[in-house]
Structures are given as C-alpha cells and as structure tokens.
Design a protein around this motif. Structure first.
Motif, short mmCIF file in Angstrom:
data_model
loop_
_atom_site.label_atom_id
_atom_site.label_comp_id
_atom_site.label_asym_id
_atom_site.label_seq_id
_atom_site.Cartn_x
_atom_site.Cartn_y
_atom_site.Cartn_z
N PHE A 1 3.61 1.10 6.81
CA PHE A 1 2.39 1.23 7.61
C PHE A 1 2.46 2.53 8.40
CE2 PHE A 1 3.24 -3.24 6.93
CZ PHE A 1 2.02 -3.71 6.48
N ASN B 1 -3.30 0.83 8.12
CA ASN B 1 -3.04 -0.13 7.04
C ASN B 1 -3.29 0.57 5.71
OD1 ASN B 1 -2.79 -2.26 5.28
ND2 ASN B 1 -4.55 -3.39 6.04
N ALA C 1 -4.62 -6.48 7.35
CA ALA C 1 -3.39 -7.07 7.88
C ALA C 1 -3.75 -7.87 9.12
CB ALA C 1 -2.39 -5.98 8.22
N THR D 1 4.96 -6.55 8.93
CA THR D 1 4.23 -7.81 8.97
C THR D 1 4.99 -8.80 9.84
OG1 THR D 1 5.32 -8.48 6.91
CG2 THR D 1 3.13 -7.51 6.74
N LEU E 1 -0.32 -8.39 0.89
CA LEU E 1 -0.88 -7.06 1.08
C LEU E 1 -0.56 -6.17 -0.12
CD1 LEU E 1 -0.06 -6.44 4.85
CD2 LEU E 1 -2.30 -6.87 3.86
#
Length: 274
Positions: A144, A167, A173, A230, A241
C-alpha cells in the motif's frame, strides 16, 4: 511359438509398460511433490520505552517480524510482552494479537500497556504461526503506497507522524493499519506508533495521523519508516484485495493537446578516429 516363449514375451511387455508409465509420471510431474518444511517467523528487531503517566507507567514497544517463507502467510500470531522491575519482579504482562504476516515479507507492529511500577527490562516474544498457503503469487500482493509523510517533534517531546495511504487494488480496503517506526541516524529502531484508516479506495488516498509518545534511550529521530497492511490475524482480507487485481499505475488521460509536429532530434557526431 512355445508356451514358454509366450510367457517370456508377455513378461517383457508388462515390464516395458510399467517402465514407460513410471517415466511418464516422473516427466509429467504427476507424482506427489514433497514440500520443504516451513521456516519459523523471525523477530528481527524490538525496542521499548517507559514514560511516567497519570495512572502509572506507560510501556511502549515496537518490533519487526519477518516471514522467510515465499508461498505462505503466517496467521494467528500473538506477541507476549513481559516487563520486569529492578528486582526481577514481573510488573507487566500482555498478550497482543498480531496481523497476518505476508509471504516473503515483514510485519511492523507496536503496542502499549500500563504498569504500576517502572520496568527496567521489557522483552517481546511470540508464539509460532499457523501457516496458510497464499492464493496468489507473492508479486500479486502489492504494498500500500504512502505519500506526503512528515514527522514533527512537538514541544512535549511527542512525535507527530502524518501522511496519506493509498490502495493499489480495484477493491476497496475496508480497514488498514498504518505503522510508523522511528529510527536514529544509525538506523536503530527507537520507537513507533500505529493507527487505523477505513474505506480506502483506489485513487482516493486516506489521511492518517499518529503520535509516538516516548523513545528508547532518549535518541534523536533521523528517519521514519511507514507501512500499511490489512487488519486481522487472517490472510483473507489481503487475498481478497489481491484477487480483485491491481489498478494500472495511471488511469488519467492526458488533458493537454498533442504536439503539432515532432520536436526532431540531433544526430550524434560520427567518431572519425582511426
């Protein structure tokens, strides 16, 4: 042909077919492949600091755990933090659940607890991970991006860290953890802090603000490492993702008109040396 000859011919054909099947299994990779044993997670760095608080002593810690396995997530990891005073008495103990450690990656984490008396020795350990094979190749787990990062020392000795986290995936997210690790001029870890950002969508970075209240050894901050991940002990949020796919680096069309003609070029001089 005699009966003995027929038996010899049949035996030879059977052996030949068996050898051919064995060769095909070896060449085609149909035989089960033995996987290498997974290596344990490694606590690469740790640091802690103690500061006087209103309800006792505030113990802050930070660390970095690395995953040497290329194809597996480390899940359900928990850190155990133990602090002892000068007499060796345990004055603080806390078990901290950690987020999933990505394949071939690292997990930066921080935490905080309160003790009745000041600990002089704080140690961080962690229990072994539960392993989960990644659903995608390691390169699919794009980090990220962090932009506009700034670290500012406030008047009370607290450090304020700000910035924005983006993102890179097509799917939003729902919740990300942002961790900032502070280092001195030699690169030594001296403190850190974490915060959360929610609903981070592609093309719309979310701003974060966090503070680091105390540092180990009174060192001076020279560099700040910031990473987002995450949230949760399971690899599922990160995998979902990655399965949605990463967005192209740039999706905005040029707004300026094209050049009326080519700018041309200048030929390099010819080397006429003998």
């Amino acid at each position: 042909m005699t009966q003995r000859s027929r038996n010899s011919t049949a035996l030879g054909l059977a052996l030949g077919v068996a050898a051919s099947l064995a060769g095909l299994a070896g060449c085609g990779g149909e035989a089960p492949r033995r996987e290498r044993p997974l290596k344990p997670l490694v606590l690469k760095e740790q640091t802690s600091s103690v500061a006087q608080g209103t309800g006792g002593y505030v113990v802050t810690w930070a660390g970095v755990i690395s995953n040497p396995n290329r194809w597996h997530f480390g899940e359900n990891v928990a850190a155990t933090v133990v602090g002892k005073d000068a007499s060796g008495k345990e004055v603080v103990r806390m078990q901290q659940p950690l987020d999933a450690v990505p394949p071939w990656g690292a997990l930066k984490f921080t935490g905080q607890a309160t003790a009745a008396s000041a600990p002089v020795d704080v140690k961080v350990s962690f229990r072994p991970a539960h392993w989960r094979r990644a659903a995608r190749i390691p390169s699919a787990f794009v980090p990220f991006p962090v932009s506009g990062a700034n670290t500012e020392k406030l008047g009370n000795g607290t450090y304020l860290v700000t910035g924005a986290v983006g993102n890179p995936y097509a799917k939003a997210a729902t919740s990300l953890v942002v961790t900032a690790l502070l280092r001195d001029k030699d690169g030594r870890l001296i403190g850190g802090g974490s915060t959360y950002v929610d609903d981070v969508r592609a093309g719309s970075p979310r701003r974060f603000v966090l503070t680091v209240d105390s540092l180990s050894g009174g060192a001076q901050v020279a560099r700040t490492d910031i990473a987002a991940r995450t949230w949760g002990s399971s690899a599922r949020p990160y995998e979902e993702l990655a399965m949605s796919g990463a967005v192209p680096p740039s999706t905005v069309k040029p707004r300026t008109p094209p050049f009326a003609r080519d700018r041309g070029y200048q030929a390099m001089p010819v080397d006429s040396r003998p």
